[in-house]
Motif scaffolding. Sequence first.
Motif, PDB file in Angstrom:
ATOM      1  N   ARG A 106     -14.192  36.524 -45.263  1.00  0.00           N
ATOM      2  CA  ARG A 106     -14.723  35.157 -45.185  1.00  0.00           C
ATOM      3  C   ARG A 106     -13.748  34.250 -44.448  1.00  0.00           C
ATOM      4  O   ARG A 106     -12.820  33.708 -45.046  1.00  0.00           O
ATOM      5  CB  ARG A 106     -14.954  34.610 -46.599  1.00  0.00           C
ATOM      6  N   ASP A 248     -14.244  34.915 -54.858  1.00  0.00           N
ATOM      7  CA  ASP A 248     -15.455  34.099 -54.966  1.00  0.00           C
ATOM      8  C   ASP A 248     -15.068  32.626 -55.084  1.00  0.00           C
ATOM      9  O   ASP A 248     -15.583  31.763 -54.373  1.00  0.00           O
ATOM     10  CB  ASP A 248     -16.255  34.536 -56.199  1.00  0.00           C
ATOM     11  N   ASP A 252     -14.904  29.446 -51.762  1.00  0.00           N
ATOM     12  CA  ASP A 252     -15.620  28.164 -51.782  1.00  0.00           C
ATOM     13  C   ASP A 252     -14.638  27.021 -51.541  1.00  0.00           C
ATOM     14  O   ASP A 252     -14.928  26.067 -50.811  1.00  0.00           O
ATOM     15  CB  ASP A 252     -16.311  27.933 -53.133  1.00  0.00           C
TER      16      ASP A 252
HETATM   17 MG    MG Z   1     -19.510  32.373 -54.325  1.00  0.00          MG
END
Ligand code: MG
Length: 357
Positions: A106, A248, A252
């Motif tokens: 990411r 996770d 963000d």
């Molecule tokens: Mg997430």
Amino acid sequence: MKFNIAVLDGDGIGPEICAGAIQVLEAVGKKYGHTFNFKHYPIGGCAIDECGDPLPEKTVTGCLASDSVLLGAVGGYKWDDMPVDKRPEKGLLRIRRAMGLYSNVRPAKLWKALAKASPLKYELVKDGVEIIIVRELTGGIYFGDRGRDTGPDGEYAWDTERYSVKEIERITRIACELAVKRGKKLVSVDKANVLESSRLWRSTVHEYCAKNYPQITVEDVLVDNMAMQIVKNPAQFDVVLTSNMFGDILSDEAAQVTGSIGMLASSSLGDGRRGLYEPIHGSAPDIAGKDVANPIATILAAAMMLRDSFGLVREYAAIEIAIQKVLDEGVRTADIMERGKRLAGCREMARLIAERV
Ligand code: MG
Ligand code: IPM
């Protein structure tokens, strides 16, 4: 070349943003002489409505038979009260597992043209930010043993964080491959001051890197400190390796630092070249069907697919440059709108990018 792409539009704005990405891929195909065949399969809430299952068998079969998968987003208010196995998110978790996609990359990149959109002080981000979060995706507490029972104190529940050396090594390798091509610096995030699984994580990462990538410097950062450092000085980070749950949460946070979650894409890969590519943002049911969503993250996800699954580096760059051009021309979707810029809808934004490929 010819490629078969499985498209999982999903819910909310999923179908609109996937349509935008498909339009751009078609422009790339035309310019560079590739054929992309698209087959759509249901996932998430719409799959529950259609087949009673957030991940129908035909979707799994279709994905496994494709060269790669493009995903929009899943979820919506409508399914919020469903039992856990009938929730849209479960479809996403199951497809990751079914395809063996243990590596989630990411990149949280601050587009210079959008630096003012960052919630951080301009001095902190003015030289650019690009944090590549490498998140383990098929292990840890997401897939560990869990349950509920009743004891002397009443009802209780548990979830288990569990990692094997093999799982840690294979994700470390992915992070190292990225780090050698970049700053040769790797930050590994854990909670080794408390968790046994983190202590194994830490020692495994160090041993693996020392043996296989001695040119890389590895630094350990505890997850609570990491959460703070990302907002204190995001520019200090390059490649960041972490577990499923921490990844996770931190992804963000890192995404928000760039000010534009509508601009960020991610890849999920396993041992082969077939991957799953999706925007980082969710299904935004509040704006679904209104032609106001930002399709850029999904367009970038499609670009990552070209580069990372198909080896089409030039085509990846063509998309990135086309996006840059449209931003430089002052065109913005609502989520990244600033005074003095021109507002475009989802369809127009995708069309302009496709035209500039
Ligand atoms: Mg997430
Ligand atoms: C993500 C999402 C998912 C996750 C949810 C929707 C299951 O938050 O991709 O970051 O937690 O992995």
